[in-house]
Design a protein around this motif. Structure first.
Motif, mmCIF file in Angstrom:
data_model
loop_
_atom_site.group_PDB
_atom_site.id
_atom_site.type_symbol
_atom_site.label_atom_id
_atom_site.label_comp_id
_atom_site.label_asym_id
_atom_site.label_seq_id
_atom_site.Cartn_x
_atom_site.Cartn_y
_atom_site.Cartn_z
ATOM 1 N N PRO A 68 0.801 -1.232 0.000
ATOM 2 C CA PRO A 68 0.000 0.000 0.000
ATOM 3 C C PRO A 68 0.831 1.279 0.000
ATOM 4 O O PRO A 68 0.395 2.307 -0.518
ATOM 5 N N ASP A 69 2.042 1.240 0.581
ATOM 6 C CA ASP A 69 2.880 2.446 0.611
ATOM 7 C C ASP A 69 3.753 2.574 -0.643
ATOM 8 O O ASP A 69 4.592 3.477 -0.734
ATOM 9 N N GLY A 70 3.573 1.669 -1.601
ATOM 10 C CA GLY A 70 4.313 1.755 -2.853
ATOM 11 C C GLY A 70 5.580 0.915 -2.895
ATOM 12 O O GLY A 70 6.173 0.748 -3.968
ATOM 13 N N ARG A 71 6.015 0.375 -1.760
ATOM 14 C CA ARG A 71 7.196 -0.475 -1.762
ATOM 15 C C ARG A 71 6.897 -1.795 -2.459
ATOM 16 O O ARG A 71 5.765 -2.261 -2.449
ATOM 17 N N VAL A 72 7.929 -2.390 -3.026
ATOM 18 C CA VAL A 72 7.773 -3.638 -3.771
ATOM 19 C C VAL A 72 8.340 -4.798 -2.958
ATOM 20 O O VAL A 72 9.405 -4.680 -2.345
ATOM 21 N N VAL A 73 7.629 -5.898 -2.933
ATOM 22 C CA VAL A 73 8.055 -7.085 -2.185
ATOM 23 C C VAL A 73 9.388 -7.586 -2.730
ATOM 24 O O VAL A 73 9.609 -7.648 -3.940
ATOM 25 N N ASP A 74 10.296 -7.927 -1.814
ATOM 26 C CA ASP A 74 11.621 -8.411 -2.184
ATOM 27 C C ASP A 74 11.556 -9.900 -2.537
ATOM 28 O O ASP A 74 11.216 -10.728 -1.687
ATOM 29 N N LEU A 75 11.888 -10.244 -3.795
ATOM 30 C CA LEU A 75 11.857 -11.636 -4.246
ATOM 31 C C LEU A 75 13.255 -12.199 -4.465
ATOM 32 O O LEU A 75 13.420 -13.196 -5.179
ATOM 33 N N ALA A 76 14.260 -11.604 -3.823
ATOM 34 C CA ALA A 76 15.626 -12.084 -4.022
ATOM 35 C C ALA A 76 15.737 -13.556 -3.632
ATOM 36 O O ALA A 76 15.197 -13.982 -2.605
ATOM 37 N N PHE A 77 16.407 -14.334 -4.475
ATOM 38 C CA PHE A 77 16.627 -15.766 -4.232
ATOM 39 C C PHE A 77 15.309 -16.503 -4.002
ATOM 40 O O PHE A 77 15.210 -17.375 -3.142
ATOM 41 N N ASP A 78 14.302 -16.135 -4.793
ATOM 42 C CA ASP A 78 12.972 -16.715 -4.541
ATOM 43 C C ASP A 78 12.948 -18.220 -4.744
ATOM 44 O O ASP A 78 12.220 -18.935 -4.060
ATOM 45 N N PHE A 79 13.757 -18.747 -5.673
ATOM 46 C CA PHE A 79 13.710 -20.186 -5.927
ATOM 47 C C PHE A 79 14.163 -20.974 -4.704
ATOM 48 O O PHE A 79 13.466 -21.893 -4.241
ATOM 49 N N VAL A 80 15.311 -20.627 -4.150
ATOM 50 C CA VAL A 80 15.810 -21.383 -2.998
ATOM 51 C C VAL A 80 14.931 -21.166 -1.773
ATOM 52 O O VAL A 80 14.761 -22.069 -0.941
ATOM 53 N N ARG A 81 14.320 -20.012 -1.665
ATOM 54 C CA ARG A 81 13.429 -19.757 -0.520
ATOM 55 C C ARG A 81 12.165 -20.602 -0.632
ATOM 56 O O ARG A 81 11.655 -21.121 0.357
ATOM 57 N N ARG A 82 11.640 -20.746 -1.844
ATOM 58 C CA ARG A 82 10.490 -21.630 -2.026
ATOM 59 C C ARG A 82 10.869 -23.096 -1.803
ATOM 60 O O ARG A 82 10.084 -23.879 -1.276
ATOM 61 N N GLU A 83 12.085 -23.456 -2.187
ATOM 62 C CA GLU A 83 12.566 -24.813 -1.930
ATOM 63 C C GLU A 83 12.621 -25.096 -0.428
ATOM 64 O O GLU A 83 12.275 -26.189 0.024
ATOM 65 N N LYS A 84 13.063 -24.114 0.328
ATOM 66 C CA LYS A 84 13.124 -24.292 1.783
ATOM 67 C C LYS A 84 11.732 -24.540 2.351
ATOM 68 O O LYS A 84 11.528 -25.425 3.197
ATOM 69 N N VAL A 85 10.762 -23.770 1.886
ATOM 70 C CA VAL A 85 9.381 -23.967 2.333
ATOM 71 C C VAL A 85 8.903 -25.376 1.992
ATOM 72 O O VAL A 85 8.265 -26.061 2.808
ATOM 73 N N SER A 86 9.221 -25.847 0.803
ATOM 74 C CA SER A 86 8.806 -27.187 0.392
ATOM 75 C C SER A 86 9.428 -28.263 1.271
ATOM 76 O O SER A 86 8.772 -29.257 1.620
ATOM 77 N N ARG A 87 10.702 -28.081 1.652
ATOM 78 C CA ARG A 87 11.335 -29.091 2.503
ATOM 79 C C ARG A 87 10.651 -29.162 3.872
ATOM 80 O O ARG A 87 10.490 -30.241 4.436
#
Length: 407
Positions: free
Chosen positions: A117-136
Motif C-alpha cells: 500500500p505504501d508503494g514499496r515492492v516485495v523483495d523476491l531475491a533468491f525466490d527459488f531457494v526460498r520456495r525450496e526451503k518452504v517445500s522441505r
C-alpha cells in the motif's frame, strides 16, 4: 512438493491460462483484497492496484503441487501457502487464483500483488531457494522424503539459522546434502529450441557423440557428422553443429553434454577446440543450412540414431555443399539479404521480375501522398533559418528560428 513461480505484468492472458479447459476441473479461489466477480477482472484489479509501485512487473504467479503420496493434499497446500507468505512477507497482500484437478491430482495457482500500500515492492531475491526451503519443511511435516535439490546445503544452513534443527537434521539424514547436484536435461532455451525445431536434443547429442568417437581428427569428425545429416560450421562463439532444420548448436557444449550423459565424464571444451583447430569452415548462414521449406513439409525426417536421416541433407550437392533455397540468393541468411552495399541492393532490384518492378514504380509515382510530401519539403527548403542568439538545446547546439522572407 513441486512449486514454480513467474513474475510478470499480469493481463488477461494470465487469467485465461488459469482457466484453461484442459484440466479435469477448475475451481476459482476466493480472492483476498479484491472485489471483481471473475478471475479476469481480479487480475486486472491486481495490476491496477500496483500502478503506484516502481516496477513494470507487479504480479507474482506461483503454483504448488503436492506429491501423490501426500494423503492430505489440501492440508499440505494450506501449510505451504502459510509458510510461503511468511517467508516473502506476502501475508495480507491481495491475490486471486484457481485450483486445478488433473488426472485425480490437485494443484493450486495464486497471483499476488507485489506492490504494498505504501508503494514499496516485495523483495523476491533468491525466490527459488526460498520456495525450496518452504517445500522441505512441508515434506518433513507430512512424512515425505526430501526432494533432491542443488540448493540442499544452503537450505540446511538456513534452516539451522532459523532454529529449525529438526528439519535440518532430517534433510542431512536424507543424504541430499551430499548427493551430486541434479542437472536439468534441458535448459529453458534448449527446451524452446527443441519445441520449435521438433528435433530431440538428446538424439542430436547422441549423434554428435557417435561422430566424435568414430573420428580421430577434425576432418573425420566433419565427415562423420555429414553421414548423419549434420554439418559443422563456424558460428559467432566457435564451431557449431547444424541440424536438419538449419539450427546451430555450439559444438563444445553439444559434445561435452552428450559425453557427460553417456558415461558421466564430460569432454572438455578445450579438447573439442583442439581437434577442430585448423579446419576451414563456412560461416553459419552463408549457405543457409538446409531447405527449411522441405523440413516444414515433413520431408526432413529424424534418424533413429539421433540425427536427421539422409533426407535432412536435401539440397546438398555431391560435394556436401548446401544448395540455396532460392536461386537468386535474394533471401539469404535466414531471410536477410547477404549483400549490404548499395550495389547489392540495386542488383537485387534489377533482378526482380518485371511485374514486381512495375508495381514498385507505380507506388513511387502514386498519387497525392507523394505530391503532398514533395510540396511540404519544398516549403521547408524555401525558408531562411537563422540562429537565435544565446539559445541552445540540451546538447548545447544553437536553436534556429524561421525568419519570413521579405519582399
Amino acid at each position: 512438493m513441486i512449486s514454480g513461480a513467474e513474475r510478470g505484468r499480469g493481463g488477461d492472458a494470465l487469467a485465461k491460462h488459469l482457466l484453461k479447459p484442459e484440466n479435469d476441473e477448475v475451481q476459482v479461489l476466493t480472492p483476498r483484497g479484491l472485489g471483481s466477480p471473475d478471475l479476469i477482472g481480479q487480475v486486472r484489479e491486481l495490476v491496477a492496484l500496483s500502478l503506484g509501485g516502481r516496477t513494470d512487473r507487479p504480479v507474482y504467479h506461483v503454483h504448488v503441487d503436492p506429491e501423490l503420496t501426500v494423503e492430505d493434499n489440501p492440508g499440505a497446500r494450506a501449510m505451504w501457502w502459510r509458510l510461503f507468505e511468511a517467508e516473502f512477507g506476502l501475508a495480507g497482500q491481495p491475490y486471486c487464483g484457481a485450483e486445478h484437478v488433473k488426472h485425480g491430482r490437485s494443484h493450486e495457482h495464486r497471483v499476488y500483488s507485489l506492490v504494498r500500500p505504501d508503494g514499496r515492492v516485495v523483495d523476491l531475491a533468491f525466490d527459488f531457494v526460498r520456495r525450496e526451503k518452504v517445500s522441505r519443511i512441508v515434506e518433513h511435516a507430512f512424512g515425505q522424503e526430501a526432494v533432491r535439490s542443488k540448493h540442499a546445503r544452503a537450505i540446511e544452513r538456513r534452516l539451522r539459522e532459523e532454529g529449525r534443527h529438526d528439519v535440518a537434521d532430517w534433510l542431512l539424514a536424507s543424504g541430499t546434502t551430499e548427493a551430486e547436484r541434479p542437472v536439468a536435461r534441458l535448459s529453458p532455451q534448449e527446451r524452446l529450441i527443441q519445441e520449435r525445431t521438433g528435433v530431440p536434443l538428446d538424439d542430436l547429442r547422441a549423434a554428435a557423440l557417435a561422430a566424435w568417437r568414430e573420428s580421430a581428427d577434425g576432418a573425420g569428425f566433419v565427415e562423420a557428422l555429414r553421414r548423419r545429416g549434420l554439418d559443422l560450421r563456424e558460428g559467432r562463439s566457435g564451431p557449431v553443429i547444424v541440424d536438419g532444420t538449419g539450427t546451430a548448436h555450439l559444438a563444445t557444449r553439444l559434445v561435452g553434454a552428450a559425453a557427460r550423459r553417456a558415461d558421466g565424464t564430460r569432454i572438455p571444451a578445450a579438447d573439442v577446440k583442439a581437434r577442430l583447430a585448423g579446419l576451414t569452415l563456412a560461416k553459419h548462414g552463408e549457405t543457409h543450412g538446409q531447405d527449411r521449406g522441405a523440413h516444414e513439409r515433413g520431408q526432413v525426417a529424424q534418424a533413429p540414431g539421433g540425427g536427421p536421416r539422409d533426407g535432412a541433407g536435401a539440397g546438398r550437392d555431391a560435394g556436401g555443399a548446401v544448395a540455396h533455397r532460392d536461386a537468386d540468393r535474394a533471401h539469404a541468411d535466414r531471410g536477410r539479404p547477404v549483400g549490404r552495399g548499395v550495389g547489392d541492393a540495386l542488383d537485387r532490384l534489377v533482378a526482380r521480375p518485371a511485374a514486381a518492378r512495375l508495381r514498385a514504380r507505380l507506388r513511387l509515382m502514386a498519387p497525392a501522398a507523394n505530391r503532398e510530401l514533395a510540396a511540404a519539403l519544398d516549403s521547408v527548403r524555401s525558408r531562411r533559418w537563422v540562429a537565435v542568439p544565446g539559445v541552445t538545446d540540451i546538447w548545447g547546439l544553437p536553436i534556429t528560428g524561421d525568419r519570413p522572407r521579405l519582399g
